[in-house]
Write a protein that holds these residues in place. Structure first.
Motif, PDB file in Angstrom:
ATOM      1  N   PRO A  33      36.324 142.146  68.056  1.00 16.56           N
ATOM      2  CA  PRO A  33      34.842 141.007  68.963  1.00 16.56           C
ATOM      3  C   PRO A  33      34.574 141.068  70.692  1.00 16.56           C
ATOM      4  N   VAL A  34      33.872 141.221  70.842  1.00 14.74           N
ATOM      5  CA  VAL A  34      33.611 141.049  72.175  1.00 14.74           C
ATOM      6  C   VAL A  34      32.342 140.097  72.368  1.00 14.74           C
ATOM      7  N   GLU A  35      33.040 138.933  72.914  1.00 15.23           N
ATOM      8  CA  GLU A  35      32.980 137.787  73.724  1.00 15.23           C
ATOM      9  C   GLU A  35      31.203 138.167  75.108  1.00 15.23           C
ATOM     10  N   PRO A  36      30.708 137.819  74.944  1.00 14.22           N
ATOM     11  CA  PRO A  36      29.969 137.774  76.376  1.00 14.22           C
ATOM     12  C   PRO A  36      30.629 137.155  77.529  1.00 14.22           C
ATOM     13  N   PRO A  37      30.481 137.668  79.096  1.00 13.72           N
ATOM     14  CA  PRO A  37      31.437 137.013  80.696  1.00 13.72           C
ATOM     15  C   PRO A  37      30.836 135.833  80.115  1.00 13.72           C
ATOM     16  N   PRO A  38      31.364 134.703  80.263  1.00 13.46           N
ATOM     17  CA  PRO A  38      30.860 133.461  80.725  1.00 13.46           C
ATOM     18  C   PRO A  38      29.700 133.652  81.360  1.00 13.46           C
ATOM     19  N   VAL A  39      28.898 132.877  81.497  1.00 12.60           N
ATOM     20  CA  VAL A  39      27.502 132.491  82.262  1.00 12.60           C
ATOM     21  C   VAL A  39      27.554 131.606  82.820  1.00 12.60           C
ATOM     22  N   GLN A  40      27.085 131.596  84.530  1.00 13.23           N
ATOM     23  CA  GLN A  40      27.796 131.286  85.608  1.00 13.23           C
ATOM     24  C   GLN A  40      26.551 130.420  85.817  1.00 13.23           C
TER      25      GLN A  40
END
Length: 141
Positions: A33-40
């Motif tokens: 599972p790959v989570e997208p980087p936290p959206v800044q």
């Protein structure tokens, strides 16, 4: 077979296979599972505030300068340069704050000047009427 470790190298944790099971019966695909980087959150450009400062209270052209920096900040944000957008946005914010403080100061100054001028005119009229001997002028009621 005994497992040995080289000094300084850590082996990843694993579980040995259950007796009677070999690698042929195991599934060969692995799901990671790959989570997208936290959206800044993109930096603020303060465009609406700059527009109001320009239209309603353009003291020393500070509102216009704030509008220019806000537009530059929005352009940088569209291009993906968040550090440049943050820099231009903070400059626009400080210009807007300065314009707002100057406007508040000028409004207070104008109200004080009008008030003191009105009081002076009423006093002069009272003195003039007293010298003429007519009835006392008390000002607007």
């Amino acid at each position: 077979m005994e497992r040995t470790r080289a000094p300084g190298l850590a082996l990843p944790p694993y579980e040995p296979l259950v007796e009677g099971m070999d690698m042929e019966n195991m599934s060969r695909s692995v799901v990671v599972p790959v989570e997208p980087p936290p959206v800044q959150a993109p930096p603020r450009d303060h465009l609406a505030w700059s527009l109001c400062s320009t239209l309603y209270s353009n003291v020393c052209c500070l509102g216009f300068l704030a509008l220019v920096f806000s537009v530059k900040s929005r352009d940088r944000k569209v291009l993906g340069d968040y550090s440049g957008a943050l820099s231009y946005g903070s400059t626009a914010k400080y210009l807007n704050i300065t314009a707002l403080l100057l406007n508040i100061f000028f409004i207070i100054l104008i109200v004080a000047l009008i008030t003191s001028g009105t009081i002076t005119v009423v006093n002069v009229l009272n003195q003039h009427q007293q010298q003429q001997g007519s009835h006392h002028f008390s000002g607007p009621t």
